[in-house]
Design a protein around this motif. Structure first.
Motif, PDB file in Angstrom:
ATOM      1  N   VAL A 279       2.048 -12.690   9.683  1.00 42.77           N
ATOM      2  CA  VAL A 279       1.574 -13.845   8.791  1.00 42.77           C
ATOM      3  C   VAL A 279       0.767 -13.809   7.835  1.00 42.77           C
ATOM      4  CG1 VAL A 279       1.071 -16.341   8.877  1.00 42.77           C
ATOM      5  CG2 VAL A 279       2.511 -15.233  10.901  1.00 42.77           C
ATOM      6  N   ALA A 280       0.799 -13.986   6.523  1.00 41.18           N
ATOM      7  CA  ALA A 280      -0.051 -13.657   5.542  1.00 41.18           C
ATOM      8  C   ALA A 280      -0.391 -15.114   4.690  1.00 41.18           C
ATOM      9  CB  ALA A 280       0.017 -12.247   4.751  1.00 41.18           C
ATOM     10  N   TYR A 281      -1.601 -15.051   3.888  1.00 43.21           N
ATOM     11  CA  TYR A 281      -1.589 -15.985   3.026  1.00 43.21           C
ATOM     12  C   TYR A 281      -2.537 -15.359   2.002  1.00 43.21           C
ATOM     13  CZ  TYR A 281      -4.152 -20.122   1.093  1.00 43.21           C
ATOM     14  OH  TYR A 281      -4.445 -21.260   0.193  1.00 43.21           O
ATOM     15  N   ALA A 282      -2.257 -15.728   0.770  1.00 45.71           N
ATOM     16  CA  ALA A 282      -2.873 -15.484  -0.613  1.00 45.71           C
ATOM     17  C   ALA A 282      -3.913 -16.165  -0.607  1.00 45.71           C
ATOM     18  CB  ALA A 282      -1.831 -15.141  -1.640  1.00 45.71           C
ATOM     19  N   THR A 283      -5.241 -15.992  -0.838  1.00 49.39           N
ATOM     20  CA  THR A 283      -6.067 -16.786  -1.022  1.00 49.39           C
ATOM     21  C   THR A 283      -6.643 -17.137  -2.381  1.00 49.39           C
ATOM     22  OG1 THR A 283      -7.725 -15.094  -0.833  1.00 49.39           O
ATOM     23  CG2 THR A 283      -7.152 -16.242   1.427  1.00 49.39           C
ATOM     24  N   GLY A 284      -6.110 -16.392  -3.461  1.00 52.81           N
ATOM     25  CA  GLY A 284      -6.664 -16.712  -4.764  1.00 52.81           C
ATOM     26  C   GLY A 284      -5.384 -17.191  -5.645  1.00 52.81           C
ATOM     27  N   SER A 285      -5.934 -17.103  -6.764  1.00 61.51           N
ATOM     28  CA  SER A 285      -4.840 -17.767  -7.837  1.00 61.51           C
ATOM     29  C   SER A 285      -3.558 -16.661  -8.221  1.00 61.51           C
ATOM     30  CB  SER A 285      -5.626 -18.049  -9.212  1.00 61.51           C
ATOM     31  OG  SER A 285      -6.294 -16.701  -9.715  1.00 61.51           O
ATOM     32  N   GLY A 286      -3.759 -15.500  -7.588  1.00 60.45           N
ATOM     33  CA  GLY A 286      -2.748 -14.711  -7.787  1.00 60.45           C
ATOM     34  C   GLY A 286      -1.670 -14.406  -6.762  1.00 60.45           C
ATOM     35  N   ASP A 287      -0.554 -14.037  -7.111  1.00 59.94           N
ATOM     36  CA  ASP A 287       0.323 -13.517  -5.655  1.00 59.94           C
ATOM     37  C   ASP A 287      -0.006 -12.299  -5.378  1.00 59.94           C
ATOM     38  OD1 ASP A 287       1.699 -15.835  -6.648  1.00 59.94           O
ATOM     39  OD2 ASP A 287       3.425 -14.909  -7.634  1.00 59.94           O
ATOM     40  N   ALA A 288       0.095 -11.971  -4.045  1.00 61.37           N
ATOM     41  CA  ALA A 288      -0.003 -10.723  -3.096  1.00 61.37           C
ATOM     42  C   ALA A 288       1.248  -9.831  -2.877  1.00 61.37           C
ATOM     43  CB  ALA A 288      -0.814 -11.021  -2.042  1.00 61.37           C
ATOM     44  N   ASP A 289       1.542  -8.977  -3.618  1.00 61.95           N
ATOM     45  CA  ASP A 289       2.751  -8.241  -3.317  1.00 61.95           C
ATOM     46  C   ASP A 289       2.351  -6.923  -2.631  1.00 61.95           C
ATOM     47  OD1 ASP A 289       4.544  -9.630  -4.625  1.00 61.95           O
ATOM     48  OD2 ASP A 289       4.042  -8.899  -6.717  1.00 61.95           O
ATOM     49  N   LEU A 290       2.540  -6.745  -1.248  1.00 61.73           N
ATOM     50  CA  LEU A 290       2.246  -5.896  -0.337  1.00 61.73           C
ATOM     51  C   LEU A 290       3.030  -4.873   0.018  1.00 61.73           C
ATOM     52  CD1 LEU A 290       0.316  -8.665   1.706  1.00 61.73           C
ATOM     53  CD2 LEU A 290      -0.611  -7.624  -0.080  1.00 61.73           C
ATOM     54  N   LYS A 291       2.562  -3.836   0.165  1.00 60.84           N
ATOM     55  CA  LYS A 291       3.181  -2.446   0.768  1.00 60.84           C
ATOM     56  C   LYS A 291       2.896  -2.394   2.379  1.00 60.84           C
ATOM     57  CE  LYS A 291       3.749   2.311   0.671  1.00 60.84           C
ATOM     58  NZ  LYS A 291       3.477   3.692  -0.185  1.00 60.84           N
ATOM     59  N   VAL A 292       4.008  -2.499   2.956  1.00 64.97           N
ATOM     60  CA  VAL A 292       3.886  -2.247   4.558  1.00 64.97           C
ATOM     61  C   VAL A 292       3.854  -1.073   5.272  1.00 64.97           C
ATOM     62  CG1 VAL A 292       4.844  -3.184   6.745  1.00 64.97           C
ATOM     63  CG2 VAL A 292       4.815  -4.832   4.490  1.00 64.97           C
ATOM     64  N   GLN A 293       3.057  -0.515   5.680  1.00 60.10           N
ATOM     65  CA  GLN A 293       2.992   0.782   6.523  1.00 60.10           C
ATOM     66  C   GLN A 293       2.934   0.681   7.883  1.00 60.10           C
ATOM     67  OE1 GLN A 293       0.872   3.007   3.433  1.00 60.10           O
ATOM     68  NE2 GLN A 293       2.570   4.349   3.628  1.00 60.10           N
ATOM     69  N   LEU A 294       3.255   1.185   8.647  1.00 58.06           N
ATOM     70  CA  LEU A 294       3.027   1.429   9.932  1.00 58.06           C
ATOM     71  C   LEU A 294       2.236   2.641  10.142  1.00 58.06           C
ATOM     72  CD1 LEU A 294       3.276   0.280  13.085  1.00 58.06           C
ATOM     73  CD2 LEU A 294       5.218   1.497  13.355  1.00 58.06           C
ATOM     74  N   SER A 295       1.152   2.736  10.983  1.00 54.06           N
ATOM     75  CA  SER A 295       0.243   4.023  11.124  1.00 54.06           C
ATOM     76  C   SER A 295       0.657   4.377  12.697  1.00 54.06           C
ATOM     77  CB  SER A 295      -1.240   3.892  10.890  1.00 54.06           C
ATOM     78  OG  SER A 295      -1.830   4.935  11.365  1.00 54.06           O
ATOM     79  N   GLY A 296       1.213   5.409  13.055  1.00 49.79           N
ATOM     80  CA  GLY A 296       1.470   5.995  14.378  1.00 49.79           C
ATOM     81  C   GLY A 296       0.732   7.182  14.783  1.00 49.79           C
ATOM     82  N   PRO A 297       1.214   7.691  15.907  1.00 49.10           N
ATOM     83  CA  PRO A 297       0.381   9.023  16.379  1.00 49.10           C
ATOM     84  C   PRO A 297       0.544  10.016  15.522  1.00 49.10           C
ATOM     85  CG  PRO A 297       1.578   7.783  18.287  1.00 49.10           C
ATOM     86  CD  PRO A 297       2.062   7.174  16.955  1.00 49.10           C
TER      87      PRO A 297
END
Length: 514
Positions: free
Chosen positions: A302-320
């Motif tokens: 769950v994410a929320y953009a706090t400012g006046s711009g949209d947040a386009d986010l890259k998702v990465q999973l860091s593993g062993p």
């Protein structure tokens, strides 16, 4: 040099000292410049804090709850048994009435004094202290540590509820009071009862606004505005009573108009258990959420953009073994001042991991984020929360680790880092143990903390960053209660046990008389 000039120099030196003591986030390695001429500021030394404050929420109203409080302060190098200090928590007052507008503290700058028996009082660093209670009316707690017990003082509150809607293992690290708290992942839906606990540690009244944001923007919640929290008092607010329409994925913003509070959310799910949802790291253009268990059956972001711009986010999973992009979940788009949720399923696939969110493309907008993690299946499901965390700059600690069921997770998203992991003496005896660990760049490492020598009772785990890049950490605690496996996850942010104090950089030749 005349007396007036000497007095001015003394005043300037005193002002610099006061400014340094107040600077909680100064960097001793920085090289700032000030003034129009770019005059180089005096280097700052890191000094231990002399006073720390914490707030613990009321643990549970269940008659089937068992709560353990554990307090601990790490022992500094060279610190001995003669170092002075005290640390204790006292019961907070309940707010006087249902709307938070009680009479206590109105027109009284002092407020009511805290009274009652102190909880988990510490007398020396290096050894944790634990207390248990089965009271369903156990109060919220307000406390202060000073002297040698202030730097890194931490208190863990762990509650096991074996049956009922609130069943689960509810773990909370007691929080420092502040003025701004973000909670992505709350809910006002029918199968959830989410309470935000607001506690005022000070002797003057605090005024708080509770703002709720869903997928289409801000939700109407007029009764969440201007909530008064009297001095030394606590108030739980059921979030579903603030809005007219049930909403599943919501972000809560607790914004303080005046005073300070401690804020924590207790999320109770009728189907998959309960736990505390801590506040997320402050809004930023990147987030690290450390410590997803290897056997997670469901993960929701769950994410929320706090400012006046949209947040386009890259998702990465860091593993062993490194970082990867989860198939089908390469990015998430969060519209300005709206909440987005994405179900990631069992993305860890049998290996521990951490989620790293970074800007996608050229734009970067501030956001906050948290994960809801579920383990088990059917009626054996249990849940916990992982909010975006801040890195360990110097040292972080978590208390109430058990002989079985404690797992430490370390993440180095940028470059390799070396840390020292120290397990304290037990609350009932034993000696500390430590080991150095290197976390490879872009990986997540899960390990059992070193077993304290002859430990009896619970113990604390401290992580010190020795070299390399930023490190993010969390602790998974597993307990079987009532025949059911339960778990909770706590982050290890930096304990802010030191402050930056400018070193004296005075040219003594100026003191020579002409």
């Amino acid at each position: 040099m005349n007396r007036t000039t000497l007095s001015l120099l003394a005043a300037a030196t005193a002002l610099a000292a006061i400014t340094g003591v107040a600077s909680m986030t100064g960097d001793s390695d920085s090289d700032p410049k000030s003034g129009p001429g770019g005059t180089r500021a005096a280097a700052a030394a890191r000094m231990p804090v002399e006073r720390s404050a914490l707030v613990c929420p009321a643990p549970t109203s269940s008659e089937l709850g068992e709560t353990t409080y554990t307090a601990y302060t790490p022992q500094a190098p060279g610190q001995g048994g003669d170092d002075k200090g005290a640390a204790q928590l006292l019961p907070a007052h309940p707010a006087d009435d249902g709307d938070g507008d009680g009479d206590r503290g109105k027109g009284d700058a002092r407020g009511d004094a805290l009274t009652g028996d102190p909880v988990v009082p510490l007398t020396k660093p290096g050894t944790p202290v634990s207390e248990d209670t089965s009271r369903s009316d156990a109060p919220a707690l307000i406390g202060v540590a000073d002297g040698a017990l202030a730097p890194g003082w931490t208190v863990q509150q762990t509650t096991a509820v074996t049956a009922g809607d609130g069943r689960g293992l509810l773990g909370a690290s007691c929080v420092a009071p502040g003025t701004d708290f973000w909670f992505p992942g709350v809910s006002t839906a029918g199968d959830r009862q989410d309470y935000v606990h607001l506690t005022n540690p000070d002797s003057t009244q605090a005024v708080v606004d509770l703002e709720l944001y869903g997928e289409n923007g801000r939700l109407e919640a007029p009764s969440g505005e201007s909530i008064n929290i009297p001095p030394h008092s606590t108030k739980p607010v059921l979030l579903s009573t603030l809005v007219s329409k049930p909403t599943i994925n919501v972000t809560l913003h607790a914004a303080v108009r005046s005073g300070r509070i401690g804020a924590s959310v207790q999320a109770v799910d009728a189907n998959i258990g309960s736990d505390w949802l801590p506040a997320a790291a402050p809004p930023g253009t990147r987030a690290v959420l450390p410590g997803i268990p290897k056997d997670a059956t469901s993960v929701r972001l769950v994410a929320y953009a706090t400012g006046s711009g949209d947040a386009d986010l890259k998702v990465q999973l860091s593993g062993p073994s490194g970082s990867l992009t989860p198939a089908g979940h390469e990015k998430v788009s969060v519209k300005s001042r709206m909440t987005s949720a994405i179900d990631l399923g069992d993305l860890t696939k049998g290996e521990p991991g951490s989620l790293v969110l970074t800007p996608q493309g050229s734009g970067a907008a501030p956001f906050v984020a948290a994960l809801r993690v579920t383990r088990g299946k059917g009626d054996q499901q249990e849940t916990a929360f992982i909010p975006a965390s801040t890195p360990i700059e110097s040292r972080g600690t978590v208390a109430d680790n058990r002989s079985k069921g404690s797992t430490l997770t370390l993440t180095a998203p940028d470059e390799a880092a070396t840390v020292r992991v120290t397990s304290s003496a037990g609350s009932e005896g034993g000696g500390p143990a430590s080991r150095e660990v290197t976390v490879k760049a872009g990986t997540t490492l899960a390990l059992d903390p070193p077993r304290p020598d002859g430990a009896k009772g619970s113990y604390a785990v401290t992580v010190e960053r020795l070299a390399g890049g930023p490190v993010y950490a969390s602790r998974l605690l597993e307990v079987e209660a009532g025949g059911m496996p339960m778990f909770t996850i706590q982050g290890l942010p930096d304990d802010r046990g030191t402050v930056a104090v400018p070193r004296g950089n005075q040219d003594l030749s100026l003191l020579n008389d002409d």
